[in-house]
Enzyme design. Structure first.
Site, mmCIF file in Angstrom:
data_model
loop_
_atom_site.group_PDB
_atom_site.id
_atom_site.type_symbol
_atom_site.label_atom_id
_atom_site.label_comp_id
_atom_site.label_asym_id
_atom_site.label_seq_id
_atom_site.Cartn_x
_atom_site.Cartn_y
_atom_site.Cartn_z
ATOM 1 C CG ASP A 176 -0.242 -0.240 2.557
ATOM 2 O OD1 ASP A 176 0.719 -0.756 2.632
ATOM 3 O OD2 ASP A 176 -0.781 0.156 3.497
ATOM 4 C CD GLU A 259 9.967 -1.294 11.195
ATOM 5 O OE1 GLU A 259 10.044 -1.717 12.095
ATOM 6 O OE2 GLU A 259 9.235 -1.004 10.611
#
Ligand code: UDP
Ligand code: MN
Length: 352
Positions: A176, A259
């Site tokens: 997205d 991350e």
């Protein structure tokens, strides 16, 4: 007495939570290995299963980018995706961005226990080299308060890269997000790990490395959360060689910390980071989010115009709508001259 009961209850609940946390972190690390270690787990629903549904190594684009030089390092673009109403719209937009990029291999990992043949079909239509993977999130992670979205997918893609690539660069690009084509030429020469700003993140509207003298000295990010590398998933790219030199590197099932912990598991030093996007002064990727709505259930009569039936059946197969003749669905109609008409062919044509 009542107080004692409360204290006992609190102690018992705490003990339960602590032992569950210890057990779940233990099992979460055990699942990193092979299926044989996973088969010793007490519960099957933390186990990972990924399947390569289809891989195409050929570039079959009919219009190749003018700079499609085969000597360019390959960018492995890793996209987690999952079945919902908006999935095909997102992948169409993203695929048509990627069609403009030279020397790119798209790894699309679907959070779906099945290989969806309609996905393979649209990837073939784009003509890009691609790998379609089925990589469902183990069901226990989905029950967590903070669901680690897209992690089983990225882990499956990393596994594929480790087994199939020897050089190039990889990048995590969600289905997205919005990507400027300049991003690809920026990250392509990543030697270790490159970083750059991501727009539309958190309460600062951007997440970006801070640069001094051409080096990263800190981060501008509104959610520090005790992270050494407070960056978004779309804010860095990694060299494949560097990944291969760190065989234990892995992304944890820990929402918000994927991350940071992935980059730490790569043994990354601040001084290794290569700033991109003109010394981190430009936004080349945006964390756009699509409004998600549940799919509508349509009440559709048996005898309708054939183009409409074909169209609706296609949307059913792409997961956009559901349909049936049952009473609970939303009644459909046809508009003629501004007025609602029944959608059955016989009545509209006035043949009844
Ligand atoms: N995703 C997934 N399974 C899920 C939810 C999300 O694979 O159950 C994927 C999704 O397609 C996207 C990434 O994980 O590529 C991040 O999810 P999302 O965009 O919903 O998170 P946000 O960007 O809003 O944090
Ligand atoms: Mn998103």
């Amino acid at each position: 007495m009542r107080r004692l009961q409360n204290v006992c209850l609190t102690v018992a609940v705490t003990a339960l939570v602590v032992s569950y946390a210890a057990w779940s972190s233990l099992t979460a690390t055990t699942t990193l290995g092979t299926s044989s270690s996973a088969s010793r787990l007490p519960l099957g629903d933390l186990r990972e299963h990924s399947t390569v549904c289809h891989a195409s190594l050929q570039d079959q684009r009919t219009f190749l980018p003018s700079n499609n030089d085969s000597s360019l390092p390959t960018i492995f673009f890793i996209t987690p995706t999952y079945p919902r109403r908006e999935q095909f719209a997102e992948l169409t937009r993203l695929g048509q961005t990627l069609m403009h990029v030279p020397s790119l291999h798209w790894i699309v990992a679907d959070d779906n226990p099945e290989c969806n043949p309609f996905l393979t079909e649209i990837f073939q239509k784009f003509g890009l080299p691609f790998t379609h993977i089925s990589s469902p999130m183990p069901s226990n992670y989905r029950k967590r308060y903070f669901v680690p979205r897209g992690v089983s997918n990225r882990r499956a893609a990393l596994k594929w890269i480790k087994a199939n690539a020897a050089s190039g660069v990889f990048y995590f690009g969600d289905d997205d997000n919005t990507f400027d084509l300049t991003l690809f030429s920026e990250i392509r020469d990543t030697k270790i790990v490159s970083m750059f700003p991501v727009g539309l993140i958190g309460e600062f509207g951007v997440s970006a490395p801070i640069i001094e003298g051409g080096k990263v000295v800190g981060f501008f990010d509104s959610w520090p959360a005790d992270r050494k590398f407070p960056v978004d998933m779309a804010g860095f790219a990694v060299s494949v060689e560097y990944l291969l030199q760190h065989p234990n590197a892995t992304m944890p099932y820990k929402a918000g910390h994927e991350e940071d912990q992935f980059l730490k598991s790569l043994d990354l030093k601040m001084s290794d980071i290569e700033p991109k996007a003109n010394n981190c002064t430009k936004v080349l990727v945006w964390h756009t989010q699509t409004v998600k709505k549940p799919k509508h259930n349509l009440k559709v009569p048996e005898s309708i115009f054939s183009n409409l039936r074909t169209l609706l059946e296609k949307l059913v197969s792409l997961g956009v709508v559901q349909m049936g003749a049952e009473v609970s669905g939303k009644e459909v109609y046809m508009v003629v001259d501004g007025h609602k008409n029944e959608v059955t062919k016989r009545q509209v044509l006035g043949l009844s």
